[in-house]
Design a protein around this motif. Structure first.
Motif, short mmCIF file in Angstrom:
data_model
loop_
_atom_site.label_atom_id
_atom_site.label_comp_id
_atom_site.label_asym_id
_atom_site.label_seq_id
_atom_site.Cartn_x
_atom_site.Cartn_y
_atom_site.Cartn_z
N ASN A 61 19.11 47.01 28.85
CA ASN A 61 20.05 47.68 29.75
C ASN A 61 19.56 47.37 31.16
O ASN A 61 18.44 47.78 31.53
CB ASN A 61 20.03 49.19 29.48
CG ASN A 61 20.83 49.95 30.52
OD1 ASN A 61 21.86 49.48 30.98
ND2 ASN A 61 20.33 51.12 30.90
N SER A 103 26.60 43.15 37.87
CA SER A 103 26.62 44.13 36.80
C SER A 103 27.92 44.05 35.99
O SER A 103 27.91 44.10 34.75
CB SER A 103 26.45 45.51 37.44
OG SER A 103 26.30 46.48 36.47
N GLU A 104 29.03 43.89 36.70
CA GLU A 104 30.33 43.80 36.00
C GLU A 104 30.39 42.56 35.12
O GLU A 104 30.95 42.59 34.03
CB GLU A 104 31.46 43.80 37.04
CG GLU A 104 31.71 45.20 37.59
CD GLU A 104 32.69 45.23 38.77
OE1 GLU A 104 33.01 46.34 39.21
OE2 GLU A 104 33.10 44.15 39.26
N ILE A 159 28.54 43.34 31.93
CA ILE A 159 29.31 44.23 31.05
C ILE A 159 30.47 43.46 30.39
O ILE A 159 30.72 43.58 29.19
CB ILE A 159 29.83 45.45 31.84
CG1 ILE A 159 28.64 46.30 32.28
CG2 ILE A 159 30.83 46.27 31.03
CD1 ILE A 159 28.94 47.35 33.33
N LEU A 166 24.73 45.60 28.56
CA LEU A 166 24.59 46.96 29.13
C LEU A 166 24.07 46.83 30.55
O LEU A 166 23.05 46.17 30.79
CB LEU A 166 23.57 47.75 28.32
CG LEU A 166 23.96 48.13 26.90
CD1 LEU A 166 22.75 48.68 26.15
CD2 LEU A 166 25.10 49.14 26.93
N SER A 167 24.75 47.48 31.49
CA SER A 167 24.30 47.36 32.88
C SER A 167 24.90 48.44 33.76
O SER A 167 25.92 49.04 33.44
CB SER A 167 24.70 45.97 33.41
OG SER A 167 24.27 45.83 34.75
N GLN A 168 24.22 48.66 34.87
CA GLN A 168 24.76 49.47 35.96
C GLN A 168 24.20 48.88 37.24
O GLN A 168 23.23 48.10 37.20
CB GLN A 168 24.36 50.94 35.80
CG GLN A 168 22.88 51.20 35.94
CD GLN A 168 22.52 52.62 35.52
OE1 GLN A 168 22.51 52.96 34.32
NE2 GLN A 168 22.21 53.46 36.48
#
Ligand SMILES: NC(=O)c1ccc[n+]([C@@H]2O[C@H](COP(=O)([O-])OP(=O)(O)OC[C@H]3O[C@@H](n4cnc5c(N)ncnc54)[C@H](O)[C@@H]3O)[C@@H](O)[C@H]2O)c1
Length: 268
Positions: free
Chosen positions: A32, A47-48, A51, A56-58
């Motif tokens: 993540n 990040s997008e 995903i 998994l990312s933010q």
């Protein structure tokens, strides 16, 4: 096979270039990934992409020179995620705004480079170490450079900052070894990222008259050709693959090392 599932990773300077590539590779291996950068929109876009590819990312805005913001982000992430297992200290610059037009680095260049490339690494590392020490596990990976291996007349401040990162990596590895936390550095060679697009344009970067009239990208290819035994440039994914290995449990006995990923350009 490298398995980083159930691991939380923080990557700095990950809007573009090497940090972006490293973030993607870590996510491909199951981590993540918290994609951070001073450029919030750029971090969000990396990040997008992760995903969208099923990872998994933010994202988070982070200026690594701002100690207070660093501590706040690490504390927020620790509360939200429970633990930070992997940190890749990647954010780095070659000077203050407009550095590529200056033959000799000015005070601003020295201060900016040392603040981001060296103190930035230290700021983030010290902020995450408490959690890693308490859990007796963690992997810190510092992105240095082959510029750490050899001085240069044109960007001595950058060379000094990267040599500093290698030295800090060794010291921090010794401090954290009793806690089973690994600290290593990666020394990338030549990568065609926004950073190098400026570097290649410096009037004093290449003396060779035969390179005159070529585009930046063409001159970059010549530089790679002239000094790289394996005759190829490196990619952000190359750096990401080593970062993923160093971040994995398989690398539990490797610490305090600085490893070149440069097609053989430097062998020290
Ligand atoms: N490109 C190369 O050939 C090369 C070779 C060796 C080492 N490196 C090192 O790899 C790292 C990444 O380089 P790159 O080529 O991808 O650079 P880049 O310029 O393409 O990207 C650097 C990123 O760092 C971010 N950043 C700048 N200041 C920041 C700060 N204060 N806080 C947080 N983020 C900040 C930028 O917004 C950018 O997204 C750097 O440490 C660089 O020194 C690059």
């Amino acid at each position: 096979m490298i398995d980083l599932s159930n691991k939380n990773a923080l990557v700095t300077g990950a809007a573009v270039g090497i940090g972006r590539g490293v973030s993607k590779v870590l996510a491909e291996q199951g981590a993540n990934v918290v994609v951070s950068d001073i450029d919030a929109d750029g971090a969000k876009s990396t990040s997008e992409e992760i995903i969208k590819a099923g990872g998994l990312s933010q994202s988070a805005q982070l200026d690594v020179t701002n100690k207070e913001s660093v501590q706040t982000l690490i504390s927020d992430l620790s509360n939200q995620l429970g633990h930070i297992d992997i940190v890749v200290n990647n954010a780095g610059v070659v000077g203050a705004q407009g550095w590529w037009e200056r033959k000799i680095p000015n005070d601003d260049d020295w201060d900016t480079v040392l603040a981001i490339n060296l103190r930035g690494v230290v700021n983030v590392s010290l902020a995450v170490e408490e959690g890693m020490k308490a859990r007796k596990q963690g992997k810190i990976i510092n992105i240095a450079s082959i510029a750490s291996r050899q001085g240069s007349p044109s960007i001595p401040h950058y060379n000094a900052s990267k040599a500093g990162v290698v030295s800090w990596t060794q010291s921090h590895a010794l401090q954290l070894a009793p806690f089973q936390v690994n600290v290593n550095a990666i020394c990338p060679g030549l990568l065609w990222t926004p950073l190098f697009e400026h570097l290649i344009d410096r009037p004093d970067f290449l003396d060779n008259q035969s390179l005159e009239g070529l585009t930046g990208r063409e001159r970059f290819e010549k530089v790679v050709e002239f000094g790289t035994p394996m005759q190829k440039e490196q990619t952000p994914e190359d750096i990401g693959k080593l970062a993923a290995f160093l971040a994995s449990d398989d690398a539990h006995n490797i610490t305090g090392q600085a490893i070149n990923v440069d097609g053989g350009r430097r062998m020290n």
